[in-house]
Design a protein around this motif. Structure first.
Motif, PDB file in Angstrom:
ATOM      1  N   GLU A 102     -14.722  14.835 -11.033  1.00  0.00           N
ATOM      2  CA  GLU A 102     -15.325  16.248 -10.370  1.00  0.00           C
ATOM      3  C   GLU A 102     -15.181  16.227  -8.764  1.00  0.00           C
ATOM      4  N   THR A 103     -14.681  17.295  -8.251  1.00  0.00           N
ATOM      5  CA  THR A 103     -14.483  17.137  -6.748  1.00  0.00           C
ATOM      6  C   THR A 103     -15.761  16.585  -5.957  1.00  0.00           C
ATOM      7  N   VAL A 104     -15.474  15.810  -5.087  1.00  0.00           N
ATOM      8  CA  VAL A 104     -16.570  15.254  -3.974  1.00  0.00           C
ATOM      9  C   VAL A 104     -16.116  15.598  -2.587  1.00  0.00           C
ATOM     10  N   SER A 105     -16.934  15.730  -1.677  1.00  0.00           N
ATOM     11  CA  SER A 105     -16.817  15.413  -0.300  1.00  0.00           C
ATOM     12  C   SER A 105     -17.243  14.401   0.010  1.00  0.00           C
ATOM     13  N   ALA A 106     -16.164  13.632   0.900  1.00  0.00           N
ATOM     14  CA  ALA A 106     -16.889  12.024   1.128  1.00  0.00           C
ATOM     15  C   ALA A 106     -15.875  11.837   2.561  1.00  0.00           C
ATOM     16  N   GLN A 107     -16.477  10.876   3.184  1.00  0.00           N
ATOM     17  CA  GLN A 107     -15.891  10.235   4.455  1.00  0.00           C
ATOM     18  C   GLN A 107     -15.376   8.921   4.207  1.00  0.00           C
ATOM     19  N   LYS A 108     -15.805   8.292   3.203  1.00  0.00           N
ATOM     20  CA  LYS A 108     -15.691   6.986   2.810  1.00  0.00           C
ATOM     21  C   LYS A 108     -15.769   6.797   0.955  1.00  0.00           C
ATOM     22  N   VAL A 109     -14.622   6.169   0.691  1.00  0.00           N
ATOM     23  CA  VAL A 109     -14.466   6.243  -0.911  1.00  0.00           C
ATOM     24  C   VAL A 109     -13.773   4.839  -1.252  1.00  0.00           C
ATOM     25  N   ARG A 110     -14.122   4.265  -2.151  1.00  0.00           N
ATOM     26  CA  ARG A 110     -13.594   2.803  -2.434  1.00  0.00           C
ATOM     27  C   ARG A 110     -13.362   2.880  -3.993  1.00  0.00           C
ATOM     28  N   LEU A 111     -12.304   1.936  -4.237  1.00  0.00           N
ATOM     29  CA  LEU A 111     -11.733   1.273  -5.294  1.00  0.00           C
ATOM     30  C   LEU A 111     -12.336  -0.060  -5.738  1.00  0.00           C
ATOM     31  N   LYS A 112     -13.191   0.039  -6.757  1.00  0.00           N
ATOM     32  CA  LYS A 112     -13.642  -1.212  -7.118  1.00  0.00           C
ATOM     33  C   LYS A 112     -13.231  -1.844  -8.433  1.00  0.00           C
ATOM     34  N   PHE A 113     -12.791  -2.996  -8.752  1.00  0.00           N
ATOM     35  CA  PHE A 113     -12.164  -3.659  -9.938  1.00  0.00           C
ATOM     36  C   PHE A 113     -12.871  -4.964 -10.125  1.00  0.00           C
ATOM     37  N   GLN A 114     -12.770  -5.067 -11.438  1.00  0.00           N
ATOM     38  CA  GLN A 114     -13.272  -6.518 -12.074  1.00  0.00           C
ATOM     39  C   GLN A 114     -11.865  -7.275 -12.298  1.00  0.00           C
ATOM     40  N   MET A 115     -11.661  -8.584 -11.686  1.00  0.00           N
ATOM     41  CA  MET A 115     -10.619  -9.402 -12.134  1.00  0.00           C
ATOM     42  C   MET A 115     -10.913 -10.109 -13.147  1.00  0.00           C
ATOM     43  N   GLY A 116      -9.843 -10.218 -14.072  1.00  0.00           N
ATOM     44  CA  GLY A 116     -10.001 -11.107 -15.270  1.00  0.00           C
ATOM     45  C   GLY A 116     -10.627 -12.609 -15.192  1.00  0.00           C
ATOM     46  N   LYS A 117     -10.903 -13.202 -16.093  1.00  0.00           N
ATOM     47  CA  LYS A 117     -11.417 -14.705 -15.987  1.00  0.00           C
ATOM     48  C   LYS A 117     -10.065 -15.650 -15.676  1.00  0.00           C
ATOM     49  N   ASP A 118     -10.040 -16.028 -14.643  1.00  0.00           N
ATOM     50  CA  ASP A 118      -9.136 -17.092 -14.039  1.00  0.00           C
ATOM     51  C   ASP A 118      -7.741 -16.631 -13.791  1.00  0.00           C
ATOM     52  N   VAL A 119      -7.908 -15.229 -13.437  1.00  0.00           N
ATOM     53  CA  VAL A 119      -6.530 -14.558 -12.778  1.00  0.00           C
ATOM     54  C   VAL A 119      -7.100 -13.677 -11.561  1.00  0.00           C
ATOM     55  N   SER A 120      -6.134 -13.302 -10.690  1.00  0.00           N
ATOM     56  CA  SER A 120      -6.246 -12.708  -9.387  1.00  0.00           C
ATOM     57  C   SER A 120      -5.674 -11.193  -9.731  1.00  0.00           C
ATOM     58  N   VAL A 121      -5.843 -10.555  -8.652  1.00  0.00           N
ATOM     59  CA  VAL A 121      -5.353  -9.310  -8.455  1.00  0.00           C
ATOM     60  C   VAL A 121      -4.607  -8.935  -7.363  1.00  0.00           C
ATOM     61  N   GLY A 122      -3.575  -7.983  -7.517  1.00  0.00           N
ATOM     62  CA  GLY A 122      -2.897  -7.487  -6.265  1.00  0.00           C
ATOM     63  C   GLY A 122      -2.564  -6.037  -6.309  1.00  0.00           C
ATOM     64  N   ILE A 123      -2.729  -5.284  -5.162  1.00  0.00           N
ATOM     65  CA  ILE A 123      -2.521  -3.876  -5.313  1.00  0.00           C
ATOM     66  C   ILE A 123      -1.220  -3.364  -4.500  1.00  0.00           C
ATOM     67  N   TYR A 124      -0.327  -2.632  -5.034  1.00  0.00           N
ATOM     68  CA  TYR A 124       0.668  -2.117  -4.182  1.00  0.00           C
ATOM     69  C   TYR A 124       0.097  -0.781  -3.309  1.00  0.00           C
ATOM     70  N   GLU A 125      -0.409   0.133  -4.050  1.00  0.00           N
ATOM     71  CA  GLU A 125      -0.845   1.355  -3.289  1.00  0.00           C
ATOM     72  C   GLU A 125      -2.182   1.904  -3.845  1.00  0.00           C
ATOM     73  N   PHE A 126      -2.820   2.273  -3.222  1.00  0.00           N
ATOM     74  CA  PHE A 126      -4.062   3.066  -3.533  1.00  0.00           C
ATOM     75  C   PHE A 126      -4.117   4.349  -2.888  1.00  0.00           C
ATOM     76  N   GLU A 127      -4.137   5.589  -3.381  1.00  0.00           N
ATOM     77  CA  GLU A 127      -4.181   6.887  -2.993  1.00  0.00           C
ATOM     78  C   GLU A 127      -5.378   7.553  -3.653  1.00  0.00           C
ATOM     79  N   VAL A 128      -5.942   8.737  -2.757  1.00  0.00           N
ATOM     80  CA  VAL A 128      -7.076   9.484  -3.025  1.00  0.00           C
ATOM     81  C   VAL A 128      -6.358  10.930  -2.669  1.00  0.00           C
ATOM     82  N   LYS A 129      -6.706  11.912  -3.411  1.00  0.00           N
ATOM     83  CA  LYS A 129      -6.537  13.487  -2.961  1.00  0.00           C
ATOM     84  C   LYS A 129      -7.316  14.437  -3.654  1.00  0.00           C
TER      85      LYS A 129
END
Length: 807
Positions: A780-807
């Motif tokens: 649902e559409t929101v008006s925001a000046q700050k937005v974030r991507l929150k994620f839970q890494m798996g046990k004993d592994v890490s995470v990498g991100i190529y690209e994150f986009e909001v629109k």
């Protein structure tokens, strides 16, 4: 200080026909050896403007800073602690840190033979004293064990000597570098101090392995090369037998392909595993084959050589495609931005190809040596001599910078020992034949069976193609001067179909004798053989065409499809940010554009640069590609990253289809990025607008949270003003099976509401979470000046991100 040849009398009974990188002894008593003899680097004086200054910088800058680093990082202290000269325990990161001292001593020994230095001799004497004190009574020398805190052995070290060498202990690797340093020091100074330490250690190896029957193979090869050198200097056949014994242990190792132990060495036909280990092993096989006449070894390394040059060799002369395992990849696997191309691997490749030449006498091995020297090796050390590359990629978005030193410092110390040996690759001889292999302003005297011949070159190579060779025999006599005609001058960039030139145009290499053009033929071995009765005052002039070449890769190299590399003579070029308005990854060079070359004496210590009219490609707001004219400038690849961090490309797209257009500007690309992990050099990659082709696309940069594992994390965007958003997309990095980053267990989007609270959006579609896919959620559409991507890494592994986009 006495020169190497003053000690020939000490070795008159020894088989010393060839001495690889420190080269020099010439008396034979063995039936077998390399049929071609190199002219020792101590007998070749460089006077040119390209290499001679580098040899000077290596002695005056590189060696001193490397030695200072070994003192400041505790490497020297490890020997003092092991020898009871100071209190404390082994306190550096790696069990092979001892070898940095050995390699620097080797480099010092080489260096003082061409540029005597009392100070360097004193420093070597001090280091050798510490090494001698650290050696145990029976010859064992390994500070990680001798100086270990009781009950706290390094995790790579076994409870018993040698038992973990097939894995990671590096005990035999340390011995190999000790032997190479000891032989170099003895032949440079005549002093036996380090040689006696090495003999004591080598005798222990003979006792434990050759006599005692231990079957722990060398995990990281080089002891085989070192033992061959020890055999040449001491005449102890047991050392040569032990080198062969170690090689023949391969085929059952715990590390498999990684350490080239997946098959017996004589059954191997493809380059696999850790690239440095591999080329050191192939060099050791060549030495043992030359000294024993073992044709099975030769057949194997000839097949492996073909595999490398046909399918696994970079246009810059580098080898080793994969960062994981510092390893060769599959056939035709030659990525650019993620290319590993370790400096040590390039150096090792020169060692191996030199031995191939000495055995077979074919110029194709020097085509590899020359390309590697001027590009893949030289890129590993900065122009100032005090900054280094460990990997040498062929593309960058600015994430690659030269370092003062590394925790694993094998590359800087390898540079120290290799650079001063380069003159020894210039000339060689066999019977009544003289080989001219490199074109460097230099002079030498070569002993033929019945004559002495003085050669001197006048040349401004690699910038100019005209080289003059003055031939001055002691007495008028007939002999052959074999002048190498480089493959690039014959429209063949490498001795295979891995790389070819666009629209090859064969221009003859002109050779003159005493000012008059002569007819000649290029023999099957790649040399122009000039035979006559040579007399004092004879002169050979060679003129190589120095046109700019466009190089393309074999169609099976998918990473170079639709792209071209620029070469001129032996030099490979690249586009770098500093000459191209900060941006090169979106450049295009069409085939019809004229490329002009010009010498720039004040740029990057003096280079020939290339100028051309190109294109830059960007996307507009409707995602259409827009072309603009752009002047492009290319510099030698070896000189990149000497003016700060930024973009670089060796392979330039020929059409817009294969370039990386500058992304359209969006709210996401304009946003300020923050992370739960704080500042990170790669954090800006999440909104640079470049999307990957897959979750393991190494030609697109990404933000890595490694070594964090198993935690909940976030990245946030702050916009200049509130924006309306209803969709978010993310592309995950996943480096399975080798690495430790995976797609997270879950993710969601939050925005900062007017009360300052982070609130999860109300999604209207499910959160997609797959590999090799742009994962998108709508809400649902929101008006925001700050937005974030929150994620839970798996046990004993890490995470990498190529690209994150909001629109």
């Amino acid at each position: 200080m006495k020169k190497l040849k003053c000690y020939a009398i000490l070795t008159s009974l020894l088989a010393i026909a060839f001495f690889a990188e420190s080269q020099g002894q010439t008396k034979e008593v063995k039936q077998y050896d390399y049929p071609i003899k190199p002219v020792s680097f101590v007998d070749v004086k460089f006077t040119d403007k390209f290499w001679a200054p580098r040899l000077k910088i290596n002695q005056q800058v590189t060696i001193p800073i490397a030695l200072q680093q070994c003192y400041s990082t505790g490497r020297v202290d490890n020997f003092k602690k092991a020898g009871g000269l100071m209190k404390g325990y082994f306190n550096t990161e790696y069990t092979f840190d001892d070898t940095d001292i050995y390699k620097i001593i080797e480099g010092m020994a080489y260096s003082i033979q061409t540029s005597p230095s009392v100070e360097l001799e004193k420093q070597m004497d001090s280091l050798i004293y510490f090494i001698g004190k650290a050696q145990e009574p029976d010859g064992y020398l390994y500070t990680a064990r001798t100086a270990a805190e009781p009950g706290k052995l390094h995790p790579w070290t076994g409870e018993n000597r040698w038992e973990k060498d097939p894995d990671l202990s590096h005990e035999l690797y340390n011995s190999g570098h000790l032997y190479e340093a000891a032989v170099a020091h003895y032949l440079a100074t005549g002093k036996r101090t380090l040689l006696e330490i090495a003999i004591k250690n080598a005798d222990l190896l003979v006792k434990d392995f050759l006599v005692g029957g231990l079957k722990f193979e060398p995990g990281h090869q080089i002891v085989e090369m070192g033992l061959a050198k020890m055999y040449r200097v001491t005449g102890k056949k047991e050392y040569l037998d032990l080198a062969k014994y170690f090689l023949d242990l391969k085929g059952k190792g715990v590390r498999g392909e990684y350490a080239q132990s997946h098959k017996p060495v004589i059954e191997q036909d493809e380059a696999v595993g850790h690239a440095v280990r591999a080329v050191y092993m192939y060099s050791g096989m060549a030495d043992v084959a030359a000294l024993t006449g073992n044709k099975a070894y030769l057949n194997a390394i000839d097949k492996i050589w073909n595999n490398v040059v046909d399918k696994k060799y970079y246009v810059t002369g580098g080898i080793g495609a994969r960062g994981h395992g510092e390893a060769f990849g599959d056939n035709y696997e030659l990525p650019n931005m993620s290319a590993y191309c370790e400096t040590c691997a390039a150096i090792g490749n020169v060692y191996w190809n030199h031995r191939q030449f000495l055995m077979h006498g074919e110029s194709k091995y020097y085509d590899v040596i020359e390309r590697t020297l001027y590009n893949g090796v030289l890129s590993g050390v900065g122009l100032s001599g005090d900054r280094f590359f460990y990997p040498n990629p062929l593309a960058s978005e600015g994430q690659h910078t030269r370092a003062e030193w590394f925790g694993c410092a094998c590359c800087p110390s390898n540079v120290c020992r290799f650079i001063p040996s380069i003159p020894g690759y210039t000339y060689a001889h066999k019977d009544n034949e003289i080989y001219v292999n490199l074109f460097v302003e230099s002079e030498t005297t070569i002993d033929l069976p019945a004559n002495k011949v003085h050669l001197s070159q006048k040349s401004n190579y690699p910038w100019e193609g005209h080289t003059t060779i003055h031939v001055t025999p002691e007495k008028t006599a007939a002999f052959d001067v074999l002048v190498r005609i480089p493959g690039w001058a014959l429209e063949r960039p490498v001795p295979s179909d891995l790389y070819t030139y666009v629209k090859p145009e064969r221009k003859e290499v002109e050779i003159q004798l005493n000012g008059k053009p002569i007819e000649y033929t290029v023999k099957a071995n790649g040399y122009a053989a000039l035979n006559r009765k040579w007399k004092k005052g004879d002169r050979i002039d060679i003129v190589f065409p120095m046109d700019v070449k466009r190089t393309i890769a074999n169609d099976q190299v998918k990473d170079d499809k639709g792209k071209v590399a620029l070469e001129r003579g032996p030099i490979v070029y690249c586009l770098e940010w500093a000459d191209n308005d900060g941006k090169v990854s979106n450049a295009v060079l069409t085939d019809d554009v004229v490329v002009k070359s010009s010498y720039q004496p004040d740029k990057l210590n003096g280079i020939v640069s290339l100028a051309m009219e190109g294109k830059s490609i960007a996307r507009d707001g409707q995602n259409n590609m827009v072309e603009k004219d752009k002047k492009l400038t290319a510099i030698p690849y070896y000189a990149w990253a000497n003016r700060g961090a930024g973009e670089m490309e060796v392979w330039i797209p020929r059409t817009a289809e294969y370039t990386k257009p500058l992304p359209a500007i969006t709210n996401s690309t304009r946003a300020k990025v923050t992370s739960s992990k704080g500042e990170n050099a790669s954090l800006a990659k999440v909104n640079d607008g470049y999307w990957p082709k897959s979750s393991s696309d190494r030609d697109v940069s990404f933000y890595a949270l490694w070594p964090a594992k198993g935690t909940q994390e976030w990245i946030a965007y702050a916009f200049e003003k509130p924006v309306q958003i209803s969709q978010a997309s993310v592309y995950w990095w996943d480096d399975r099976p080798w690495g430790g980053s995976r797609i997270p267990d879950s993710w969601h989007i939050e925005y900062l509401d007017s009360n300052g609270n982070w609130v999860q959006v109300k999604n209207t579609t499910a959160y997609s979470n797959e590999q090799d896919k742009t994962n998108t959620v709508t809400f649902e559409t929101v008006s925001a000046q700050k937005v974030r991507l929150k994620f839970q890494m798996g046990k004993d592994v890490s995470v990498g991100i190529y690209e994150f986009e909001v629109k």
